[in-house]
Design an enzyme around this catalytic site. Sequence first.
Site, PDB file in Angstrom:
ATOM      1  N   LYS A  12      17.534 -17.627  12.061  1.00  0.00           N
ATOM      2  CA  LYS A  12      19.258 -17.517  12.652  1.00  0.00           C
ATOM      3  C   LYS A  12      19.258 -18.233  14.230  1.00  0.00           C
ATOM      4  O   LYS A  12      20.152 -19.348  14.521  1.00  0.00           O
ATOM      5  CB  LYS A  12      19.783 -16.173  12.742  1.00  0.00           C
TER       6      LYS A  12
ATOM      7  N   GLU B 237       7.197 -16.119  16.015  1.00  0.00           N
ATOM      8  CA  GLU B 237       6.231 -16.716  14.537  1.00  0.00           C
ATOM      9  C   GLU B 237       6.288 -17.385  14.024  1.00  0.00           C
ATOM     10  O   GLU B 237       5.597 -18.585  13.592  1.00  0.00           O
ATOM     11  CB  GLU B 237       6.084 -15.472  13.991  1.00  0.00           C
TER      12      GLU B 237
ATOM     13  N   GLY C 216      19.754  -9.563   9.113  1.00  0.00           N
ATOM     14  CA  GLY C 216      18.192 -10.246   8.332  1.00  0.00           C
ATOM     15  C   GLY C 216      17.992  -9.748   7.193  1.00  0.00           C
ATOM     16  O   GLY C 216      17.913 -10.071   6.703  1.00  0.00           O
ATOM     17  N   ARG C 217      17.893  -8.550   7.116  1.00  0.00           N
ATOM     18  CA  ARG C 217      17.595  -7.332   6.253  1.00  0.00           C
ATOM     19  C   ARG C 217      18.489  -7.453   5.133  1.00  0.00           C
ATOM     20  O   ARG C 217      17.917  -7.357   4.330  1.00  0.00           O
ATOM     21  CB  ARG C 217      16.959  -5.965   6.220  1.00  0.00           C
TER      22      ARG C 217
ATOM     23  N   GLU D  62      14.475   0.028   9.593  1.00  0.00           N
ATOM     24  CA  GLU D  62      14.723  -0.537  10.802  1.00  0.00           C
ATOM     25  C   GLU D  62      16.236  -0.251  10.849  1.00  0.00           C
ATOM     26  O   GLU D  62      17.041  -0.345  12.371  1.00  0.00           O
ATOM     27  CB  GLU D  62      14.930  -2.232  10.453  1.00  0.00           C
TER      28      GLU D  62
ATOM     29  N   HIS E   5      -5.172   6.125  -8.073  1.00  0.00           N
ATOM     30  CA  HIS E   5      -6.147   5.526  -7.367  1.00  0.00           C
ATOM     31  C   HIS E   5      -6.710   5.842  -6.122  1.00  0.00           C
ATOM     32  O   HIS E   5      -7.882   4.869  -5.845  1.00  0.00           O
ATOM     33  CB  HIS E   5      -7.400   5.021  -8.728  1.00  0.00           C
TER      34      HIS E   5
ATOM     35  N   LYS F 228       9.062  -7.692  22.070  1.00  0.00           N
ATOM     36  CA  LYS F 228       9.224  -9.216  22.133  1.00  0.00           C
ATOM     37  C   LYS F 228       9.255  -9.419  23.445  1.00  0.00           C
ATOM     38  O   LYS F 228       8.784 -10.617  23.962  1.00  0.00           O
ATOM     39  CB  LYS F 228      10.794  -9.271  20.949  1.00  0.00           C
TER      40      LYS F 228
END
Length: 540
Positions: free
Chosen positions: A204, A210, A265-266, A351, A382, A510
Amino acid sequence: MTSETLTLSRASAIHQLQSHFEKHKWSLRELFATDTQRAENFSLEAAGIYLDYSKNHLRQDTLQLLLGYAEDQGLSEQISALLSGANVNNTEHRPALHTALRFQGKPQTDHEHAVADCRTQIKRFAETIHNQSWLGFSNKPIRHIVNIGIGGSDLGPRMVVETLSPWHKKGVRVHFVANIDGADLNDTLKNLDPEETLFIIASKSFSTLETRENALSARRWMLAAGCNEKQLAQHFVAVSSNIVATQDFGIAPENIFPMWDWVGGRYSLWSAIGLPIVLACGYDVYEQLLQGAHSMDQHFANAPLQKNLPVIMALIQFWYRQCWNTGSQVVLPYAQRLAKFPAWLQQLDMESLGKSVDKDGQALGYPSGSVIWGTEGTNGQHSFHQLLHQGTDLIPADFIAVKEPTSELHEQHRWLLACCISQSQALLRGKSLHEARQELEKAGYTHREAHTLAPHKVVPGNRPSNTLILGKLDPHHLGALLALYEHKVYAGGCLLGINPFDQWGVELGKQLSSKIYQAADGEVPNDWDSSTRALMKKLL
C-alpha cells in the site's frame, strides 16, 4: 456512561459467565448421554458449510448466557455498523469495508463502483498474460509471475493460489516472495528466466521494508539480465496507493492497481492484492471465490445470533478464553491443499485480537486474543496431537473436513475423513484408567504389568472441538470458509470491546529495526540496553 464504566460492566458480565462455569462443571460424555439429539441441536449450516459444535462444553443455558452477553454488547448493531460502512476502525477513523470487495450485482455505492473498476482492470490485465499478448523486454511471453509482498499482501493470495491448484492455468506459474532474508528471493529466481518473468509489487505504501528491498533486488536482477530502464515497465506492476513512488520505480501508471484505506491488509486478498489468484487460476475462478464469500456475508448480516455461524464460533472461543483460561486454539484442516490456511488465520486472528486496551483506550482487565496454530491433517497426528490428547493444557480445536475427494485416490480420502472424525472423537472420549487396564490385560499383560503401565495410557478426553465440513474444496466453498473466519474474528473483537482493525504493536519493531540498521555503521546510543548493544556487536 463513561468508557471506564463500560469496561467495568463488560468485566462484570464476564465474571457472571465465570460463575456459571464454576457452578456447572460437566463432562462431554455426560452431555451426549443425556441428549441423544445433541449433534442435531448443536449444529448449523450456511453458505455450503456445516458446523458441528456439539463437542463443546455447552448446554443450552450456557449458550443462552453467551448470547445474552452478545446482545448486551450490541453485537447485532455492530455487525450492521461493519456492513454499512460506519467507522468501526475508530483509532484510524475509517470503515472496514472488505465485504464491499465481494459485492454482487450492479454497484450501488461509491466504494462498489471503485471495486467494479478495479475488477475490470484486473480482468483485462490477466487476459493479456493468458493470451500471451503481454511480452517481456525480448518479446517473449510471460510464463512466471513473482508476487513480492508480506503479511496480508502475501499470506492470503499465497494460501488461495495453493488451495486452488487444480484450477491453475497452463503456461503460467505464480511464485511468492516475502521474507527480507535474501534466500527467499534468491531461491525463487535461480530457476526463472528474466525474459519471461513479471513481478507484482504489493505494498500500500510502497515503502514496507521487506517488500521494498526485495523489489529493488528484483529490479537489479532484471537490469543485469539486459532489460533497460525503459523496459522495466514490461516486467513490473504494482498494487499500491503510492502512485509517485511506484512510477519512480519504473512502473507505468496504467499498471498500478489501487489499494484503499478502508481495506485492512489482512482482509485484502479480495482486492487487487488477489491479482496472483486471477493470474494463476483465471478471472472466472476469482469471481466464484468472491461469490462464496458474499454468500457468507449475507448469512452474517441476516441470520439471528443463535443461528449465525461466525457468531457461534466467536462465542465458543470467547467462552474458553475467558472462563476456561485457554491460551491457544488449534486449527486442523484435513485437506492437504489447505496447508497454508492456519498461517493465514494466524495473522487474521492474532493481529486483530492481540490487544490490551478496549476501543476507548481503557485497560481490558481480562484476556484478549488466543495463540492460533495448526497444520494439515494427518501430518499433525504424528507430531503435536500427542499434546492435544495427553498434555496438561486444554486446547480447543477446529477440524475442517471436505466431503468430496480432492484427488482420484478415493480410498485414501476415505481414510483421511476417518482420521479426522476419530481425532475429534478421541478428544471427546479419551481413555480412562479402568479402560486402559482392561485393554492391557486383554493384550496379555499380567495384572501387575497392566496396573503399572495403565497410567501412561490414560487419555483424559473431555476436550472440546468444532468440526466444519465443506461439500467441496472449490473456489466458492473456499470463499465462504475465509469469510466465515473473518466475521468470526470481527464478532470476537466486538465481544472483547476492542478494535480488531488496527495493529499498532507491529509498528514499534519496524521503527527500532531502522534505527538499529543505521546505528550499525556508526555510534551505538549509550542509553540502549546492554543486550541490544551486545547483539549488535556480535551480529552487525
